[in-house]
Design a protein around this motif. Structure first.
Motif, PDB file in Angstrom:
ATOM      1  N   LYS A 134       0.818  -1.227   0.000  1.00 13.97           N
ATOM      2  CA  LYS A 134       0.000   0.000   0.000  1.00 13.97           C
ATOM      3  C   LYS A 134       0.847   1.270   0.000  1.00 13.97           C
ATOM      4  CE  LYS A 134      -4.151  -1.678   2.390  1.00 13.97           C
ATOM      5  NZ  LYS A 134      -5.177  -1.278   1.406  1.00 13.97           N
TER       6      LYS A 134
ATOM      7  N   LYS B  60      -1.040   6.192  -2.687  1.00 14.89           N
ATOM      8  CA  LYS B  60      -1.157   7.478  -1.968  1.00 14.89           C
ATOM      9  C   LYS B  60      -2.003   8.469  -2.762  1.00 14.89           C
ATOM     10  CE  LYS B  60       3.155   6.913   0.508  1.00 14.89           C
ATOM     11  NZ  LYS B  60       4.561   7.289   0.649  1.00 14.89           N
TER      12      LYS B  60
ATOM     13  N   ARG C 174      -5.631   7.554  -2.309  1.00 13.81           N
ATOM     14  CA  ARG C 174      -6.118   7.924  -0.964  1.00 13.81           C
ATOM     15  C   ARG C 174      -6.054   9.435  -0.739  1.00 13.81           C
ATOM     16  NH1 ARG C 174      -2.796   3.434   0.171  1.00 13.81           N
ATOM     17  NH2 ARG C 174      -1.198   4.768   1.080  1.00 13.81           N
ATOM     18  N   LYS C 175      -5.635  10.163  -1.773  1.00 11.72           N
ATOM     19  CA  LYS C 175      -5.519  11.631  -1.739  1.00 11.72           C
ATOM     20  C   LYS C 175      -4.523  12.110  -0.674  1.00 11.72           C
ATOM     21  CE  LYS C 175     -10.035  12.555  -3.845  1.00 11.72           C
ATOM     22  NZ  LYS C 175      -9.541  12.193  -5.157  1.00 11.72           N
ATOM     23  N   GLU C 176      -3.533  11.283  -0.420  1.00 15.39           N
ATOM     24  CA  GLU C 176      -2.471  11.690   0.509  1.00 15.39           C
ATOM     25  C   GLU C 176      -1.447  12.580  -0.203  1.00 15.39           C
ATOM     26  OE1 GLU C 176      -2.959   7.451   2.859  1.00 15.39           O
ATOM     27  OE2 GLU C 176      -0.991   7.950   2.052  1.00 15.39           O
TER      28      GLU C 176
ATOM     29  N   LYS D 242      -8.894   1.460  -9.252  1.00 17.42           N
ATOM     30  CA  LYS D 242      -8.979   1.860  -7.839  1.00 17.42           C
ATOM     31  C   LYS D 242      -8.726   0.670  -6.916  1.00 17.42           C
ATOM     32  CE  LYS D 242     -11.703   6.001  -8.479  1.00 17.42           C
ATOM     33  NZ  LYS D 242     -12.966   6.731  -8.254  1.00 17.42           N
TER      34      LYS D 242
ATOM     35  N   GLU E 243      -6.633  -2.767  -5.789  1.00 14.35           N
ATOM     36  CA  GLU E 243      -5.184  -2.910  -5.604  1.00 14.35           C
ATOM     37  C   GLU E 243      -4.621  -4.126  -6.350  1.00 14.35           C
ATOM     38  OE1 GLU E 243      -5.084  -2.963  -1.343  1.00 14.35           O
ATOM     39  OE2 GLU E 243      -5.193  -0.766  -1.220  1.00 14.35           O
TER      40      GLU E 243
END
Ligand code: AMP
Length: 122
Positions: free
Chosen positions: A9, A15, A18-20, A51, A53
């Motif tokens: 991940k 990232k 996940r909008k990190e 989207k 994994e």
């Protein structure tokens, strides 16, 4: 060595999903997200990711459900239309170390905007 069997991940595209970290969006559905490559190798260079994994195209090809496969493949022509790649374009998916994969979340590159030639340089 890049691990294309076990999803990690902690990769840059995970990232982004996940909008990190930020990205420059081009297309998005329930199943896929496409954004501009940060280091473009052609006048137009977009990366499409599912989207869900998957480590690589190999993993995706073996494990993904039909809905996601269809969404990924259909998205290519939709994005090509949106980017007005009427004269053609190239799709690339690098797999593993020898394939030159750097980011271990399955992605398809769309490259275009100029005549790309017959082959990628080593
Ligand atoms: P690959 O070598 O096929 O794994 O391609 C990885 C691609 O991800 C490269 O073309 C990079 O330029 C691109 N890339 C890496 N970090 C980012 C980012 N933060 N936003 C957009 N593209 C990225």
């Amino acid at each position: 060595m890049i691990d294309i069997k076990n999803y990690n991940k902690d990769n840059v595209f995970g990232k982004i999903l996940r909008k990190e970290i930020p990205s420059d969006p081009v297309y998005e559905t329930e199943e896929v997200y496409a954004f501009k490559d940060i280091n473009p190798q052609a006048p137009i260079h977009v990366v499409i990711i599912p989207k869900k994994e998957y480590c690589s195209f190999d993993d995706f090809s073996r494990s993904s459900g039909e809905k996601t496969i269809l969404a990924m493949i259909r998205s290519i022509a939709i994005i090509a239309d949106e980017l007005k790649l009427k004269k053609g374009y190239r799709i690339i998916s690098n797999i593993g170390d020898f394939g030159g994969q750097e980011v271990p979340h399955f992605h398809i590159h769309i490259l275009g905007g100029k005549r790309l030639g017959r082959i990628i340089a080593p």
